[in-house]
Scaffold this motif. Structure first.
Motif, mmCIF file in Angstrom:
data_model
loop_
_atom_site.group_PDB
_atom_site.id
_atom_site.type_symbol
_atom_site.label_atom_id
_atom_site.label_comp_id
_atom_site.label_asym_id
_atom_site.label_seq_id
_atom_site.Cartn_x
_atom_site.Cartn_y
_atom_site.Cartn_z
ATOM 1 N N ALA A 44 0.645 -1.049 -0.038
ATOM 2 C CA ALA A 44 0.096 -0.043 0.055
ATOM 3 C C ALA A 44 0.835 1.160 0.010
ATOM 4 N N THR A 60 -4.331 6.923 -2.494
ATOM 5 C CA THR A 60 -3.873 5.774 -1.756
ATOM 6 C C THR A 60 -3.947 4.843 -2.960
ATOM 7 N N ASN A 61 -3.021 3.754 -2.863
ATOM 8 C CA ASN A 61 -3.006 2.601 -3.627
ATOM 9 C C ASN A 61 -2.625 1.403 -2.922
ATOM 10 N N TYR A 62 -3.282 0.144 -3.529
ATOM 11 C CA TYR A 62 -3.037 -1.096 -2.990
ATOM 12 C C TYR A 62 -2.948 -2.003 -3.860
ATOM 13 N N LYS A 89 -6.747 -5.185 -1.496
ATOM 14 C CA LYS A 89 -7.664 -4.312 -1.589
ATOM 15 C C LYS A 89 -9.165 -4.749 -0.816
ATOM 16 N N THR A 103 -6.142 -0.605 5.065
ATOM 17 C CA THR A 103 -6.131 0.553 4.901
ATOM 18 C C THR A 103 -5.012 1.397 5.315
ATOM 19 N N ILE A 104 -4.472 2.082 4.471
ATOM 20 C CA ILE A 104 -3.208 2.954 4.770
ATOM 21 C C ILE A 104 -3.585 4.300 5.109
ATOM 22 N N LEU A 153 -0.971 1.231 8.726
ATOM 23 C CA LEU A 153 -1.433 0.140 7.873
ATOM 24 C C LEU A 153 -2.520 -0.741 8.705
ATOM 25 N N CYS A 167 3.270 6.755 -5.029
ATOM 26 C CA CYS A 167 4.125 5.511 -4.309
ATOM 27 C C CYS A 167 5.456 5.554 -4.454
#
Length: 124
Positions: free
Chosen positions: A49, A58-60, A65, A69-70, A81, A108
């Motif tokens: 993440a 945010t990206n996972y 997914k 959750t970050i 996290l 990221c």
């Protein structure tokens, strides 16, 4: 001196939750994108993440997914996290990392500066 210190790992049963915390020092967190990575024995390190400098993006990785959750608190120099519905395949050493590219537009970061990691074990 740049420092990242991860905590919060441990042993949890499948379906359980853990909250990992990364406390940073030696730099101003709000200038940098941050990420969580993980590595398990025999596997390559993977990005889990990431979060933009101000937390608006945010990206996972696909496998987490909807479960992870970050988040970040720049004032507290902390990145979190939250991991829910953990699976055995989530077991790994988890690292908080950044590349210290100041004010980068990237969401990221590359894995350039990290802590020692925190072990997550998912087993019944």
């Amino acid at each position: 001196q740049v420092q990242l210190v991860e905590s919060g790992g441990g042993l949890v049963q499948p379906g359980g939750s853990l909250r990992l915390r990364c406390r940073v020092s030696g730099f101003t967190l709000g200038y940098y994108a941050m990420g969580w990575f993980r590595q398990s024995p025999g596997k390559e390190r993977e990005g889990v993440a990431c979060i933009s400098r101000n937390g608006d993006r945010t990206n996972y990785t696909d496998s987490v997914k909807g479960r992870f959750t970050i988040s970040r608190d720049n004032d507290q120099s902390t990145v979190v996290l939250q991991m829910n519905s953990l699976k055995p395949e989530d077991a790994a050493v988890y690292y908080c990392a950044t590349d210290l590219l100041k004010n980068s537009p990237a969401m990221c970061p590359r894995f350039k500066y990290s802590g020692q990691g925190t072990q997550v074990t998912v087993s019944s």
